[in-house]
Write a protein that holds these residues in place. Structure first.
Motif, PDB file in Angstrom:
ATOM      1  N   VAL A  63      21.711   7.346  46.856  1.00 24.69           N
ATOM      2  CA  VAL A  63      21.286   8.312  45.845  1.00 24.69           C
ATOM      3  C   VAL A  63      22.507   8.994  45.219  1.00 24.69           C
ATOM      4  O   VAL A  63      22.518   9.283  44.022  1.00 24.69           O
ATOM      5  CB  VAL A  63      20.339   9.376  46.451  1.00 24.69           C
ATOM      6  N   ALA A  88      17.130   4.281  42.998  1.00 25.36           N
ATOM      7  CA  ALA A  88      17.356   5.705  42.735  1.00 25.36           C
ATOM      8  C   ALA A  88      17.621   5.954  41.245  1.00 25.36           C
ATOM      9  O   ALA A  88      17.162   6.942  40.676  1.00 25.36           O
ATOM     10  CB  ALA A  88      18.502   6.224  43.587  1.00 25.36           C
ATOM     11  N   SER A 123      14.394   6.220  39.612  1.00 22.31           N
ATOM     12  CA  SER A 123      13.761   7.515  39.887  1.00 22.31           C
ATOM     13  C   SER A 123      14.383   8.629  39.051  1.00 22.31           C
ATOM     14  O   SER A 123      13.737   9.621  38.748  1.00 22.31           O
ATOM     15  CB  SER A 123      13.874   7.880  41.364  1.00 22.31           C
ATOM     16  N   PHE A 124      15.659   8.470  38.709  1.00 23.46           N
ATOM     17  CA  PHE A 124      16.310   9.462  37.845  1.00 23.46           C
ATOM     18  C   PHE A 124      15.936   9.254  36.376  1.00 23.46           C
ATOM     19  O   PHE A 124      16.481   9.920  35.491  1.00 23.46           O
ATOM     20  CB  PHE A 124      17.840   9.396  37.997  1.00 23.46           C
TER      21      PHE A 124
END
Lengths: 413, 413
Positions: free
Chosen positions: B136, B234, B237-238
């Motif tokens: 992440v 990740a 997801s961002f």
């Protein structure tokens, strides 16, 4: 690979985030004020030819310039102040529109002996107006100082104002024609050692009793001359309150390149001396190799001002970190939801840390607490299923269950 | 006093206000983005002990460090990058909470040969996360790059992502066990010279046809490994859009201290190469004398980014000066009114220049025009009597008569 214990050079400083936050607060407030008054940014190189720097600071100063030969055999030195580089710029770029109002916030280096509060690398903050003799320009510099200190929430300070021409006239009236600089050097200690101290020192310097009496007689009746009176008139038009500035015929300032108005700012608490100093220097730019233009300006002492606002507790609302919230980490199952919340907060301009590892929750709270982060948001598997977030207020310990949008709203309050 | 024609050292730059305005715009936008992502400011000294710098940059690098003996006989050097000083800080201040997310915008110096676009003093902009191996953290650095470039209004760019472990695996599968670094150095030229160019170079380096064929076979089928796949998850997801990033198994990066994820940002227009570069370097901080903690980060190339936004005309609304209005000068009779208007404008946070001398009005207009100041306000004796102000729009030439308060209102629009 390297077993030396790493250390920072004496007189140099590492600024960790908490200190940087205070320094940046002051710096940004300076810049905002300078730009509001129409000053524009300038930056010049760290290294200059030795010939640009030498012959500019007097024998004492020159000893303190960091100087060396570069790989091309050029003799170079680290920037010692911001005035000489600006004189260079004015000489090199004649297309710069005059008057030129510039601010410059850059480090300078002095190979000085270190002592408490004295550093070898210093952030210098200067504003100067080049190319006008107008007393309004002098007043404007004083108005900037007042505005910046007010914005910093200083309650008490005193901008002392004098003029080299007023001082010259006092010397003339007192009949002191020799050792004028030496006289002024003693007079400049008036605030520190009082009239008796100055009288004693002048006596030791072999001034006659008549000269000394005469000096103080004329100091006491001194009034601003025509030019300085015009500066005071402009200060009034700039709406500065009476309490913050005063005519002080004993104020001299150390450097001898000033030609007209001079000013310094004092705070009584803490006992730290002057926090700004400047004046008019109409012949210096030419002397330094620049064009023949008048100039007026001041330095604001960032280090001392930072010390003051910390000591006077003028930072009540300044958080120790800009981070408003930390999103905790419960591992891979809820990482997606946690990162979405992190992104949502950031999209709303809320400075957010996502804790990157699924450490024990106690360790994560401890991290937020040490870093002074005011809130922690948690999405465990229960929260993920119910599409909610647990929000912990790190100051009160209070916990709430909210939706992602409610978290954003509560952070924006 | 000094008759040398002043000049700036080769490879060093004076930044005049107009250039500073663009640079500060980019810098401030970087800082805003970094802080939004929870990165905090750090500053370290310009000079460090030679022992802190030496043995860190390889033979080639070390030749480029500005090094000299200070007045105390210490061997010292100018900061060459921002990673080594941070390793020093992490070693010296064990109380720093880990993970440590810092941004650092400071100059670095390289005693390099000068050439177009290559300077000896460079403003380096770094963000790094120290003390976590979480994918992440890698994704977050990439998200910062995307966010900053979007805010700068870049329409097209490509963040190429790869991993050292993916590259190692390709070499292993290809049966290349010797000269691995040399292989990667050639592969890294793939974007520049294409597959044929790389094949030719490897042949010249005496790799067998079988090895070369095998290399390209495995490059073409390469996929992110488990860790890199987690980075990509990740990134999703961002909320980064697909178009801005891609897996690129030919991307290597020059420095050999990376241990995991690596990334670079390319723009096709203008042809300027990479504008950011970074990756994960989990062993470097220990090697540099710091604690044994993993790290990931990137450099953003301010000079190249500034060149891009000027060339791509991404600054349509950025004024050349922050000064919004100039108050002209008709001499002593109306100075009071003019200064009051100046103060009123500044109190409303409108950056204002008062023209300090009662020059001919044509000269005053010319000054405002050269400085790109959009409006000029004038109070002559007629205006003073009628308590009004003449406002001239410098773009259209249009003049209006307004009250002081109406001027403020029209400037705040």
């Amino acid at each position: 690979m390297n077993n030396n214990k790493p250390q920072t050079l004496k007189g140099f400083r590492d600024f960790l985030p908490e200190t940087m936050t205070v320094r940046n607060y002051v710096k940004n407030l300076f810049i905002e004020t300078f730009e509001n008054f129409g000053f524009e940014p300038l930056e010049t190189p760290t290294l200059e030819y030795a010939s640009t720097l030498m012959g500019k600071y007097g024998d004492e100063g020159e000893k303190l310039v960091y100087m060396f030969d570069d790989k091309g055999g050029r003799r170079v030195g680290l920037r010692y102040d911001l005035t000489v580089p600006t004189a260079k710029v004015l000489a090199m770029y004649p297309e710069i529109p005059i008057p030129f109002k510039r601010y410059q916030l850059q480090n300078v280096w002095r190979a000085d002996n270190t002592q408490k509060g004295r550093y070898r690398e210093i952030l210098q903050c200067d504003i100067d107006t080049f190319g006008t003799s107008s007393p309004v320009a002098d007043a404007e510099i004083i108005a900037v100082i007042y505005t910046a200190l007010k914005k910093l929430d200083f309650k008490k300070f005193s901008i002392r104002i004098n003029s080299r021409t007023v001082l010259k006239n006092i010397l003339l009236q007192s009949g002191i024609t020799n050792n004028q600089n030496s006289t002024l050097q003693s007079l400049d200690k008036f605030q520190k050692i009082g009239e008796d101290g100055v009288r004693k020192e002048l006596k030791e310097k072999d001034f006659s009793q008549l000269q000394i009496d005469s000096l103080f007689k004329y100091v006491k009746v001194a009034k601003p001359d025509k030019n300085l009176a015009a500066v005071f008139t402009a200060i009034k038009s700039f709406n500065l309150p009476d309490w913050c500035y005063a005519f002080d015929p004993t104020m001299v300032r150390g450097l001898d390149y000033y030609t007209g108005t001079i000013f310094e700012t004092y705070v009584e608490e803490p006992k730290i001396g002057s926090i700004t100093g400047g004046g008019r220097y109409d012949t210096l730019i030419k002397t330094l190799g620049g064009p023949d233009i008048p100039a007026v300006g001041t330095t604001l002492g960032l280090d001392r001002i930072v010390d003051c606002i910390i000591e006077l507790n003028l930072l009540p609302k300044l958080a120790k970190t800009k981070v408003k919230i930390m999103v905790g980490n419960f591992g891979p199952e809820t990482e997606k939801e946690s990162l979405e919340l992190t992104s949502l907060l950031r999209q709303n301009n809320i400075a957010t840390i996502f804790y990157p590892d699924a450490d024990k929750i106690g360790k994560q709270f401890k991290y937020a607490s040490i870093k002074n982060i005011p809130f922690v948001a948690l999405i465990g598997s229960d929260e993920a299923i119910n599409k909610v977030v647990t929000l912990k207020d790190m100051t009160t310990g209070e916990q709430k269950t909210l939706t992602q949008n409610e978290i954003v709203k509560s952070m924006l309050k």
